[in-house]
Design an enzyme around this catalytic site. Structure first.
Site, PDB file in Angstrom:
ATOM      1  N   GLU A 128      31.500  39.277  33.134  1.00 29.81           N
ATOM      2  CA  GLU A 128      32.282  38.334  33.267  1.00 29.81           C
ATOM      3  C   GLU A 128      33.251  39.002  33.043  1.00 29.81           C
ATOM      4  O   GLU A 128      33.605  38.501  31.095  1.00 29.81           O
ATOM      5  CB  GLU A 128      31.971  37.115  33.388  1.00 29.81           C
ATOM      6  CG  GLU A 128      33.129  36.339  35.157  1.00 29.81           C
ATOM      7  CD  GLU A 128      34.368  36.026  34.537  1.00 29.81           C
ATOM      8  OE1 GLU A 128      35.390  36.745  34.011  1.00 29.81           O
ATOM      9  OE2 GLU A 128      34.180  34.927  33.783  1.00 29.81           O
ATOM     10  N   CYS A 176      41.381  34.551  33.546  1.00 30.44           N
ATOM     11  CA  CYS A 176      40.777  35.360  33.898  1.00 30.44           C
ATOM     12  C   CYS A 176      41.083  35.389  35.077  1.00 30.44           C
ATOM     13  O   CYS A 176      41.409  37.077  35.500  1.00 30.44           O
ATOM     14  CB  CYS A 176      39.349  35.491  33.382  1.00 30.44           C
ATOM     15  SG  CYS A 176      37.838  34.747  34.504  1.00 30.44           S
ATOM     16  N   GLU A 216      45.934  44.046  32.047  1.00 28.39           N
ATOM     17  CA  GLU A 216      45.099  42.890  31.570  1.00 28.39           C
ATOM     18  C   GLU A 216      45.974  42.102  30.158  1.00 28.39           C
ATOM     19  O   GLU A 216      46.128  43.458  29.687  1.00 28.39           O
ATOM     20  CB  GLU A 216      44.183  42.062  31.367  1.00 28.39           C
ATOM     21  CG  GLU A 216      43.608  40.890  31.908  1.00 28.39           C
ATOM     22  CD  GLU A 216      42.344  40.624  31.280  1.00 28.39           C
ATOM     23  OE1 GLU A 216      41.839  39.896  31.996  1.00 28.39           O
ATOM     24  OE2 GLU A 216      41.291  40.980  30.560  1.00 28.39           O
TER      25      GLU A 216
END
Ligand SMILES: NC(=O)C1=CN([C@@H]2O[C@H](COP(=O)(O)OP(=O)(O)OC[C@H]3O[C@@H](n4cnc5c(N)ncnc54)[C@H](O)[C@@H]3O)[C@@H](O)[C@H]2O)C=CC1
Ligand SMILES: O=C(O)/C=C/C=C(\O)C(=O)O
Length: 486
Positions: A254, A288, A390
């Site tokens: 993930e 996230c 990110e």
């Protein structure tokens, strides 16, 4: 000074190499404990203990015995709720108001939900014809995958570690956990709970340390681990995947995201503002699933920007114990450097800074903390690194769009595909757009609304595989088909 040791074969043990590192509270920069850094020796001992427990008492237990123990683990977390809360908030600096509602309750729930699920999932069966007319029966049974390497991050330490350990143990596996070096305490504390709950020695093992050339790498390079589950950065996921390829071990990854929020002019503005505030700023933006790109339909753009700014400026920045605080520090000064480098880049790339953009003034006792302001920008080009990479901080860029097709194209334009949030009161549009978004999870008129039975994970470079509900069972078990000629 308190020392945090490895938990191997039911005992807390120090490192043979004598190496320890500091565990720092990011709210004030104070060292709260010293943590033993595992060498290959401790990792090897942990894997051996896990293998022995798999082939021993844990492997021999019935599902009923195993799941009853996991319920006791959940109860044990709840019984020591305040201790877990204190530890998690010291390690991360996050507000107690947040961790008491999300992190710690989910730590317990992750054991209960999967303990119950494993008892209620049937496997397949197929009757087949054979040339001699007697037929055959195929049926499948689930078997544990084996020894699972769990590598977990620092943003939701107990929640994300138990999200993996809960189903892994429910399925009968044993684990070696390498928590983030930033947040070792709750993973260590869980060893005590496991012992008290009656989890046999060797089922749950913890080794502390860093990633490359440390405990993380030693674990992923260990030949006797059967599979790995990891949450963290995409680049780290690639490294772990390469290590796991030796011996053809499976991975569940993930990974990172650069999630889009899409706000249509027909949204309920109050809901969209409340949800976007949470998705951009909760946990200081270190989730996230958080929204770092917000696309707002042009007729409501100015109002949305003004209201999000007002909401961001109402956040109460403060330490974990302050009951009014709903906005803590970043995880470390190192991470703050990264986040601030994007704040600078935004300015360099010509952004309008709507709010924030720097470091807040904090009282002297918090001056060494990793504080940063919640930040909103507009006016960046679509290819600015601030919009494509990110950041993992409390910030978002807001950009106007005109048509539904344009919003979908923008949302899908990056190599990530973890989560999206969609805000509209038009139910037909909601289904139409949700179906076209390239993301593992799409929330409509909500964010971080979690049902643990659902598939959870990312598409594109945001991950491989799904966990949650039966999908966790798929990863943590091997399905064996038995074909009986009748
Ligand atoms: N939940 C998420 O999606 C998270 C994403 N991140 C992203 O990653 C960036 C960097 O943060 P990091 O803490 O450095 O994340 P990371 O992905 O490097 O660390 C996560 C875990 O992986 C371990 N690890 C690192 N390198 C490894 C290796 N070579 N082999 C085995 N294990 C390894 C770490 O020790 C930690 O336990 C953040 O700025 C953020 O963008 C970080 C943490 C959580
Ligand atoms: O609810 C969950 O299971 C997970 C939530 C958040 C993350 O996975 C993350 O921030 O990495």
């Amino acid at each position: 000074m308190k020392e945090i040791k490895h938990y191997i074969n039911g005992e807390y043990v120090g490192s043979a190499n004598g190496r320890l590192f500091d565990n720092v509270n990011p709210a004030n920069g104070k060292v709260i404990s010293r943590v033993h850094e595992a060498g290959r020796e401790e990792v090897d001992a942990a894997v051996k203990a896990a293998r022995a427990a798999l082939n021993g008492p844990w492997g021999r237990m019935t599902v009923e015995q195993r799941t009853a123990i996991l319920h006791k683990v959940a109860d044990g977390i709840n019984a020591r709720f305040d201790e877990f809360l204190e530890a998690e908030c010291q390690d991360t600096g996050k507000p107690k108001s947040l961790a008491s509602h999300i992190d710690i309750p989910r730590g317990a729930a992750n054991f209960k939900v999967f303990a119950d699920l494993i008892k209620n999932v049937a496997a397949e069966a197929f009757e087949m014809a054979t040339p001699d007319g007697t037929g055959a029966l195929n049926y499948a049974v689930r078997r544990p995958k084996g020894v699972i390497g769990v590598i977990s991050p620092w943003n939701l330490p107990l929640l994300l570690m138990t999200w993996k350990v809960g189903p892994a143990l429910a399925c009968g596996n044993t684990v070696v956990v390498k928590p983030s070096e930033e947040t070792p305490t709750t993973t260590a504390l869980l060893g005590e709970v496991m012992k008290q709950a009656g989890v046999p020695d060797g089922v749950y093992n913890v080794v502390h340390g860093f990633g490359g050339n440390s405990a993380g790498a030693f674990l992923t390079e260990h030949p006797d681990v059967d599979a790995y589950t990891f949450t963290g950065e995409t680049g780290t996921g690639e490294t772990i995947m390469k290590a796991a390829a030796n011996g053809v071990r499976q991975v569940s990854l993930e990974l990172g995201g650069k999630n889009a929020g899409i706000v249509f002019a027909d949204c309920d503005m109050d809901k969209a503002i409340e949800g976007t505030l949470r998705s951009a700023f909760a946990n200081c933006g270190q989730v996230c699933l958080g929204t770092e790109r917000v696309y707002v339909q042009r007729p409501i753009f100015d109002e949305f920007v003004a209201r999000l700014k007002a909401g961001a400026e109402e956040l109460v920045i403060g330490p974990p114990d302050d009951e009014r605080s709903n906005f803590g520090p970043l995880i470390s000064l190192k991470h703050r450097e990264k986040v601030l480098s994007y704040y600078q880049k935004a300015v360099d790339d010509g952004a309008s800074v709507i709010t924030g953009g720097g470091v807040p003034d904090m009282p002297a006792e918090l001056a060494h903390g990793a504080w940063v302001q919640p930040t909103i920008w507009t006016g960046l080009k679509d290819d600015s690194a601030v919009v494509t990479e990110e950041i993992f901080g409390p910030c978002c860029h807001i950009r106007p769009f005109d048509t539904e097709a344009e919003a979908i194209e923008l949302a899908n334009s990056l190599p990530y595909g973890l989560a999206s949030a969609l805000w509209t009161e038009n139910v037909t549009r909601a289904h139409r757009v949700a179906g076209q978004l390239e993301a593992g999870i799409v929330w409509v008129n909500s964010w971080f609304l979690r049902d643990l039975r659902t598939a959870f994970g990312g598409s594109k470079q945001s991950g491989i595989g799904r966990e949650g509900g039966v999908h966790s069972l798929e990863f943590y078990t091997e399905l064996k088909n038995i074909c009986v000629k009748l």
